[in-house]
Design an enzyme around this catalytic site. Structure first.
Site, short mmCIF file in Angstrom:
data_model
loop_
_atom_site.label_atom_id
_atom_site.label_comp_id
_atom_site.label_asym_id
_atom_site.label_seq_id
_atom_site.Cartn_x
_atom_site.Cartn_y
_atom_site.Cartn_z
N GLY A 85 0.82 -1.21 0.00
CA GLY A 85 0.00 0.00 0.00
C GLY A 85 0.85 1.24 0.00
O GLY A 85 2.03 1.22 0.35
N LYS A 121 6.34 -0.59 7.53
CA LYS A 121 5.83 0.74 7.21
C LYS A 121 7.01 1.69 7.18
O LYS A 121 7.74 1.81 8.18
CB LYS A 121 4.81 1.16 8.28
CG LYS A 121 3.87 2.27 7.89
CD LYS A 121 2.78 2.41 8.95
CE LYS A 121 1.71 3.39 8.54
NZ LYS A 121 0.63 3.45 9.56
N ASP A 180 -8.68 7.67 14.63
CA ASP A 180 -8.94 7.40 13.22
C ASP A 180 -9.53 6.00 13.04
O ASP A 180 -9.09 5.22 12.20
CB ASP A 180 -7.65 7.53 12.40
CG ASP A 180 -7.91 7.74 10.91
OD1 ASP A 180 -9.05 8.13 10.55
OD2 ASP A 180 -6.99 7.53 10.11
#
Length: 357
Positions: free
Chosen positions: A10, A41, A136
């Site tokens: 992603g 990440k 979030d």
């Protein structure tokens, strides 16, 4: 850690997420817990602060099965650019967002929503008890492990409860923002609960709770007035009441994660000490199964595919479920008709009878 960067899973404004494969395979006997496959990440220097914050928060939840696990961090160089890398648990089941998109029906079965919601609230309750707000909560940030268990991810916007903001600050995704967040920048634990209500309603209908392409108009609608998201009409009475507790405009009266875990909407879920974890209760089972607990406790024989998580994971996962009146279900009367036969039993035939003492 010596590792190899794999395929890209992603991309986002923060950087990228890739598969990460350790060069040296580890085992339980070696005293290390690094898995053979992870997600990494990575971000450049301008986003170091956000990712460092995420890593420090994830370190607080090493023992929580409903929160994505962190295995460490490192710095590396790519084409002369310094990168900060955080190694995360690889949730191969994808995300709830993609599961919903790949569903053949509009929305997921209610029993499945109930199971996922209980896992989400267990993780969120731990987050709040530790003194953090996620900020979030949305379907894209709820990942699924290989066995279907939920994993809360992406703590880039998370903060400590009561942490001072610099001026007026909006945190999160507008479609999931709470009224108090939009109106006054107040991001406490009740804001996470409002977002949970939004994602539960979205799982039920297959569409976001707000329908607006005008961002300013959307924020005005959320922050001003008495309007709340529409509660799905096809939800059960328990489901509607659950969402009503999430969508209370006054954050001081909104239910907490701990309170919602005891709500009747989640009563049908498996308990933690049951043999089968909640997300697997609705999975397909080969061969004989345990006796049903009620007249409606039957599995369905259809499956829903989930694949290609656009945010962080690409994978496939299968599950099936049944809920009275839900999509693909059969009402009790229909099931009884399938058992009815015009053929009368011949009680005179006794070859197959068994004598019971």
């Amino acid at each position: 850690m010596d590792w190899v960067r794999g395929e890209t899973l992603g991309r986002g404004s923060f950087g990228t997420v890739n598969l990460a494969i350790p060069r040296v395979k580890t085992s339980a006997s070696s005293g290390t817990s690094t898995p053979q496959l992870m997600a990494v990440k990575s971000c450049c220097a301008s986003n170091f602060a956000s990712l460092i914050n995420e890593k420090s928060i994830l370190d607080e939840f090493r023992d929580c099965p409903e929160i994505i696990q962190c295995y460490g961090d490192s710095y590396s160089y790519d084409n002369g650019e310094k990168l900060y890398n955080v190694f995360l648990e690889y949730a191969s089941g994808g995300s709830l967002s993609d599961k919903l998109k790949n569903s053949s029906d509009r929305g997921l079965p209610e029993i499945q929503i109930s199971n996922y919601t209980k896992g989400i609230l267990r993780g969120l309750n731990r987050i709040h008890k530790k003194g953090f707000v996620h900020c979030d909560m949305k379907l894209q940030n709820i990942l699924l492990s290989q066995d279907g268990a939920v994993k809360i991810a992406d703590f880039g916007l998370a903060k400590r409860i009561g942490q001072a903001s610099i001026g007026f600050e909006l945190r999160g995704t507008p479609l999931y923002m709470s009224p108090e967040m939009v109106a006054g920048g107040n991001q406490g634990t009740p804001a996470d609960i409002w977002a949970v209500g939004c994602l539960v309603a979205e799982m039920a209908t297959g569409a976001p709770v707000w329908r607006s392409t005008d961002m300013a108009a959307l924020l005005m609608k959320i922050g001003i007035g008495d309007e709340v998201p529409e509660i799905p009409a096809n939800f059960s009475a328990e489901g509607k009441d659950f969402l009503g507790k999430c969508f209370i405009k006054d954050p001081t009266r909104r239910w907490t994660a701990k309170m919602l875990l005891d709500h009747p909407f989640l009563a049908s879920c498996q308990d933690e000490d049951d043999d089968i974890p909640p997300p697997l209760k609705d999975a397909q089972v080969e061969g004989p199964s345990t006796s049903p607990r009620s007249a409606f406790d039957f599995p369905d024989w259809t499956s829903q595919q989930s694949s290609s998580l656009t945010f962080s994971i690409t994978s496939t996962a299968e599950s099936s479920s049944w809920f009275p009146g839900g999509s693909g279900s059969k009402f009790g009367a229909e099931r009884v008709r399938e058992l009815v036969s015009d053929q009368q039993p011949d009680w005179s035939v006794s070859d197959d009878w068994v004598t019971i003492r």
